[in-house]
Write a protein that holds these residues in place. Structure first.
Motif, PDB file in Angstrom:
ATOM      1  N   GLU A 121       0.821  -1.208   0.000  1.00 30.73           N
ATOM      2  CA  GLU A 121       0.000   0.000   0.000  1.00 30.73           C
ATOM      3  C   GLU A 121       0.864   1.270   0.000  1.00 30.73           C
ATOM      4  O   GLU A 121       0.506   2.268  -0.623  1.00 30.73           O
ATOM      5  CB  GLU A 121      -0.953  -0.014   1.208  1.00 30.73           C
ATOM      6  CG  GLU A 121      -2.046  -1.066   1.091  1.00 30.73           C
ATOM      7  CD  GLU A 121      -3.139  -0.905   2.130  1.00 30.73           C
ATOM      8  OE1 GLU A 121      -3.118   0.094   2.885  1.00 30.73           O
ATOM      9  OE2 GLU A 121      -4.011  -1.778   2.197  1.00 30.73           O
ATOM     10  N   GLU A 151       1.985   1.779  -3.503  1.00 31.76           N
ATOM     11  CA  GLU A 151       0.873   2.311  -4.294  1.00 31.76           C
ATOM     12  C   GLU A 151       0.732   3.819  -4.085  1.00 31.76           C
ATOM     13  O   GLU A 151       0.597   4.588  -5.033  1.00 31.76           O
ATOM     14  CB  GLU A 151      -0.438   1.613  -3.892  1.00 31.76           C
ATOM     15  CG  GLU A 151      -0.572   0.199  -4.398  1.00 31.76           C
ATOM     16  CD  GLU A 151      -1.028   0.157  -5.850  1.00 31.76           C
ATOM     17  OE1 GLU A 151      -2.108   0.679  -6.160  1.00 31.76           O
ATOM     18  OE2 GLU A 151      -0.263  -0.378  -6.683  1.00 31.76           O
ATOM     19  N   ASN A 203       4.438   1.779  -7.893  1.00 30.26           N
ATOM     20  CA  ASN A 203       3.917   0.640  -8.646  1.00 30.26           C
ATOM     21  C   ASN A 203       3.563   0.968 -10.092  1.00 30.26           C
ATOM     22  O   ASN A 203       3.053   0.118 -10.821  1.00 30.26           O
ATOM     23  CB  ASN A 203       2.727   0.021  -7.915  1.00 30.26           C
ATOM     24  CG  ASN A 203       3.187  -0.758  -6.693  1.00 30.26           C
ATOM     25  OD1 ASN A 203       4.378  -0.998  -6.518  1.00 30.26           O
ATOM     26  ND2 ASN A 203       2.254  -1.144  -5.838  1.00 30.26           N
TER      27      ASN A 203
END
Length: 400
Positions: free
Chosen positions: A110, A113, A118
């Motif tokens: 996360e 992200e 990513n």
């Protein structure tokens, strides 16, 4: 289907007591946070060095649930982003909830992200990398892009309880490795005042460069918080002053938890609307409290470990409730489900944990010349236990 249609027809035709329902959810952050000016000011002062492109100190925020920690952080971060944008300074602030992420690797995914990593070739895949490789890619990306990162980990105690403090160690030491530029500061939000005791001393010293404690709200403070929230959420005259005061008293008496008080308001309003009442009254608040207590117990049991569920079920099936009999019943249930039982010592620890949660009670009973024995019983209704376990395939066959 006529009963279902009638429910929907009544809901459509009934008078709504609430005009802004999202204001009664735990995620809603009002523009003004009463009684938290001091904490918000302190946090802003700690983050101010970013405007000089200097790394702010790592920070730990402590306080029981519902004391405004996350709301204060989000409010201050929103202002930080706005002001830094106006000043032409780019600050990246990933906010990760460790309890929802549920694993250390998911937290890293996360973070990647949120940072935009990513979208790169050397990204953090959803699975497949080692923890070290995933952490390394994140830190290399920050250094390469010379990013100013303030990483916020909410419910950080959940991460440490489940996965240890290796991830925290990597991030608190990361700036020593970033020779080309960029930095990462860490803000941890914890519901546990004893959270630091679980950390490696090296992590503890690095993570808690600054600390702020959020004290529980007092009853009068909760009453004023609710009064402000009622103005936002409810139609005029839709709730009595007595109902507001009762919500504040119930929440203040137990934990000083503003979220609990607001949730109580929301459920009370829902119950009042279902019976087509013209306003929310004290009786609706009391009914909401009873409903919340049942719902909370269901959630706790549903999220418990498999062996904790076996222990709870064993206690409900035990005739005498003494430690030995509970363990025998527990072992039998494990064998029935083809699970290896834990040791009796570990089961005793689980019972102690359940006692602290208020799900079971453990009373020492005198047996005369035979000494004393511990009597264990479940404090929640059997129907609540069954409701919590019915959808777990391991228990659906053995709960009756």
């Amino acid at each position: 289907m006529s009963d279902i249609d009638n429910i929907f027809d009544r809901a459509a035709s009934g008078k709504s007591l609430v005009k802004k329902r999202e204001a009664l959810t735990i995620d809603y952050v009002p523009e003004k946070l009463p009684f938290r000016d001091e904490e918000a000011t302190a946090l802003a002062q700690m983050l101010a060095p970013v405007f000089k492109s200097t790394r702010p100190s790592n920070l730990l925020l402590f306080g029981k649930p519902g004391t405004g920690k996350t709301a204060v952080v989000k409010t201050v971060v929103d202002r930080l982003k706005k002001k830094s944008g106006e000043a032409g300074i780019e600050v990246t602030v990933p906010i990760i909830n460790a309890k929802l992420a549920n694993s250390a690797y998911k937290i890293l995914f996360e973070i990647a992200e949120e940072l935009g990593l990513n979208r790169e070739e050397k990204k953090v895949h959803f699975t497949g990398l080692s923890m070290g490789e995933a952490t390394g890619r994140i830190l290399q990306f920050i250094e390469k892009k010379r990013m100013h990162v303030i990483l916020i980990i909410d419910e950080i105690d959940s991460l440490v309880d489940k996965n240890g403090d290796d991830v925290l160690y990597s991030f608190t030491r990361a700036n020593e490795r970033m020779v080309k530029g960029g930095f990462i500061s860490l803000i941890g939000i914890s519901n546990s005042l004893t959270f630091k005791d679980k950390l490696d001393p090296r992590v503890r010293s690095s993570l808690s460069e600054e600390e702020t404690v959020f004290n529980p709200y007092k009853v009068e403070q909760l009453r004023q918080i609710l009064a402000e929230r009622v103005k936002i959420a409810f139609n005029d005259g839709a709730i009595t002053t007595a109902a507001i005061n009762l919500c504040a008293a119930m929440a203040g008496r137990e934990h000083g938890d503003a979220r609990q008080a607001i949730t109580l308001l929301r459920v009370a309003a829902e119950l009042a609307e279902r019976e087509r009442a013209t306003k929310v009254e004290e009786k609706h608040v009391r009914a909401a409290q009873e409903k919340n207590e049942k719902d909370n117990n269901v959630i706790v049991i549903q999220n418990a470990t498999t062996h904790t569920k076996f222990v709870i079920l064993a206690i409900t099936k035990s005739k005498n409730g003494n430690t030995g009999e509970v363990y025998e019943t527990y072992s039998a249930l494990c064998r029935q489900a083809e699970q290896e039982p834990l040791t009796q010592r570990r089961v005793t620890q689980i019972i102690s944990e359940l006692d602290q949660l208020g799900l079971v009670s453990t009373d020492v009973v005198s047996q005369g010349r035979y000494g004393r024995s511990q009597k264990i019983k479940v404090t929640v209704p059997l129907a609540t236990v069954k409701d919590a376990l019915k959808d777990d395939p391991m228990f659906s066959e053995i709960i009756d």
